[in-house]
Design a protein around this motif. Structure first.
Motif, PDB file in Angstrom:
ATOM      1  N   UNK A  32      55.212 -53.192 -66.534  1.00 17.34           N
ATOM      2  CA  UNK A  32      55.150 -54.545 -67.094  1.00 17.34           C
ATOM      3  C   UNK A  32      55.914 -55.534 -66.226  1.00 17.34           C
ATOM      4  N   UNK A  33      57.068 -55.108 -65.710  1.00 23.21           N
ATOM      5  CA  UNK A  33      57.857 -55.988 -64.846  1.00 23.21           C
ATOM      6  C   UNK A  33      57.080 -56.316 -63.572  1.00 23.21           C
ATOM      7  N   UNK A  34      56.510 -55.281 -62.952  1.00 27.47           N
ATOM      8  CA  UNK A  34      55.751 -55.503 -61.718  1.00 27.47           C
ATOM      9  C   UNK A  34      54.519 -56.378 -61.964  1.00 27.47           C
ATOM     10  N   UNK A  35      53.846 -56.140 -63.100  1.00 28.13           N
ATOM     11  CA  UNK A  35      52.659 -56.938 -63.422  1.00 28.13           C
ATOM     12  C   UNK A  35      52.988 -58.396 -63.651  1.00 28.13           C
ATOM     13  N   UNK A  36      54.070 -58.656 -64.402  1.00 30.51           N
ATOM     14  CA  UNK A  36      54.476 -60.035 -64.656  1.00 30.51           C
ATOM     15  C   UNK A  36      54.958 -60.702 -63.371  1.00 30.51           C
ATOM     16  N   UNK A  37      55.700 -59.961 -62.570  1.00 26.82           N
ATOM     17  CA  UNK A  37      56.182 -60.519 -61.304  1.00 26.82           C
ATOM     18  C   UNK A  37      55.008 -60.944 -60.418  1.00 26.82           C
ATOM     19  N   UNK A  80      58.080 -58.034 -55.832  1.00 25.51           N
ATOM     20  CA  UNK A  80      58.771 -56.854 -56.362  1.00 25.51           C
ATOM     21  C   UNK A  80      59.259 -56.021 -55.186  1.00 25.51           C
ATOM     22  N   UNK A  81      60.566 -55.827 -55.119  1.00 27.21           N
ATOM     23  CA  UNK A  81      61.137 -55.100 -53.997  1.00 27.21           C
ATOM     24  C   UNK A  81      62.082 -54.012 -54.506  1.00 27.21           C
ATOM     25  N   UNK A  82      62.296 -53.008 -53.664  1.00 29.45           N
ATOM     26  CA  UNK A  82      63.178 -51.900 -53.997  1.00 29.45           C
ATOM     27  C   UNK A  82      64.317 -51.849 -52.978  1.00 29.45           C
ATOM     28  N   UNK A  83      65.460 -51.373 -53.438  1.00 27.46           N
ATOM     29  CA  UNK A  83      66.575 -51.082 -52.551  1.00 27.46           C
ATOM     30  C   UNK A  83      66.694 -49.567 -52.442  1.00 27.46           C
ATOM     31  N   UNK A  84      66.675 -49.064 -51.221  1.00 23.28           N
ATOM     32  CA  UNK A  84      66.827 -47.631 -50.995  1.00 23.28           C
ATOM     33  C   UNK A  84      68.214 -47.399 -50.412  1.00 23.28           C
ATOM     34  N   UNK A  85      69.040 -46.681 -51.168  1.00 22.23           N
ATOM     35  CA  UNK A  85      70.400 -46.395 -50.726  1.00 22.23           C
ATOM     36  C   UNK A  85      70.369 -45.387 -49.574  1.00 22.23           C
ATOM     37  N   UNK A 145      68.913 -42.084 -50.223  1.00 22.11           N
ATOM     38  CA  UNK A 145      67.498 -41.988 -50.558  1.00 22.11           C
ATOM     39  C   UNK A 145      67.147 -42.406 -51.967  1.00 22.11           C
ATOM     40  N   UNK A 146      68.136 -42.689 -52.818  1.00 24.66           N
ATOM     41  CA  UNK A 146      67.875 -43.100 -54.193  1.00 24.66           C
ATOM     42  C   UNK A 146      67.399 -44.548 -54.205  1.00 24.66           C
ATOM     43  N   UNK A 147      66.282 -44.796 -54.897  1.00 25.63           N
ATOM     44  CA  UNK A 147      65.657 -46.114 -54.907  1.00 25.63           C
ATOM     45  C   UNK A 147      65.902 -46.815 -56.238  1.00 25.63           C
ATOM     46  N   UNK A 148      66.230 -48.108 -56.172  1.00 22.69           N
ATOM     47  CA  UNK A 148      66.425 -48.923 -57.373  1.00 22.69           C
ATOM     48  C   UNK A 148      65.751 -50.284 -57.171  1.00 22.69           C
ATOM     49  N   UNK A 149      65.529 -50.994 -58.267  1.00 20.35           N
ATOM     50  CA  UNK A 149      64.899 -52.308 -58.182  1.00 20.35           C
ATOM     51  C   UNK A 149      65.871 -53.341 -57.619  1.00 20.35           C
ATOM     52  N   UNK A 150      65.374 -54.118 -56.649  1.00 21.29           N
ATOM     53  CA  UNK A 150      66.150 -55.239 -56.133  1.00 21.29           C
ATOM     54  C   UNK A 150      65.995 -56.406 -57.102  1.00 21.29           C
TER      55      UNK A 150
END
Length: 273
Positions: free
Chosen positions: A43-48, A55-60, A63-68
């Protein structure tokens, strides 16, 4: 309360939220205290996309990925979770004969978080420091609020965002929010429902579900691909905070919660010290 169950409804588009609500409603009607936590990545990606917000991700580095989450994305997160996902879940639970109360982490300080001033991430193979990310790590849960809602015979439906001590709104990962809630209420079981059968030994083979996955008490989890890294971190946090057990299971099944509790899942255990 004894035998508390916390269920996290994943935000993957393939997850069957109606089936999850039906199972959670059955647990509630049976007299077992249950809390439903949720995210809403699809839903977040669709609304964005509709609003023109990337919609972007942060990869630590591990290797763990989280939403930017910049300021515009934070607004999208709030609109999607509180304005779309949560009302849909509440309406479904009501249709299942259960009165539920929708709560975000902002309600009565339900989720308190500390915003990280900087995040280390890998972008195009380079290590960079990101300073404009509006997300945080949960440091406190208002368990009294959840107990009051449950004591009134109602079912809490909980989601991010969270609130910092100085009153700022921050995004926080929904799996880790569910884990914090499970730890705060000393849940006997936390079920993390996702768009996979559990933790896979081979991410390309749906049949390779591990019955047990052991995670170190700190450091990088054994699996980080497919969004599983943050789920294993959340599972570890729940166990260390006092939850009895954590199951990662398939939210696409006809009876996701029932089948997870019956053993169709991966149980996450802490490695021995």
């Amino acid at each position: 309360m004894r035998d508390m169950l916390v269920v996290k409804c994943g935000g993957n588009a393939a997850v069957r939220s109606e089936a999850i609500c039906a199972d959670v409603a059955a647990v509630h009607r049976g007299g077992r205290p249950v809390i439903l936590a949720h995210g809403g990545s699809a839903d977040i990606d669709g609304l964005a996309e509709r609003l023109g917000v990337p919609s972007r991700r942060l990869v630590a580095p591990d290797g763990v990925s989280t939403r930017y989450t910049d300021e515009r994305t934070l607004e999208v997160v709030q609109l999607a979770l509180a304005g779309s996902v949560k009302p849909r879940l509440l309406a479904t639970l009501r249709a299942c004969g259960v009165d539920a109360v929708g709560l975000t982490g902002l309600d009565a300080g339900l989720l308190v978080a500390a915003r990280k001033p900087a995040h280390r991430a890998l972008i195009d193979g380079r290590r960079v420091v990101v300073r404009d990310d509006h997300s945080g790590r949960i440091t406190g849960v208002n368990g009294d609020l959840l107990s009051a809602v449950l004591a009134a015979g109602l079912l809490p439906v909980v989601s991010p965002p969270a609130l910092t001590e100085d009153g700022r709104v921050v995004n926080t990962d929904a799996d880790r929010a569910a884990a914090a809630v499970a730890g705060a209420v000393r849940a006997s079981t936390l079920v993390l429902l996702t768009g996979a059968g559990g933790v896979l030994a081979d991410r390309h083979d749906e049949r390779s579900v591990l019955p047990v996955c052991r995670v170190p008490r700190e450091g990088t989890p054994p699996v980080v691909t497919g969004g599983m890294g943050v789920k294993l971190i959340a599972a570890r946090e729940a166990l260390l905070a006092g939850a009895g057990r954590v199951l990662i299971a398939d939210g696409r099944r006809p009876h996701p919660v029932q089948e997870a509790l019956a053993g169709s899942c991966t149980e996450v255990l802490l490695e021995e010290e």
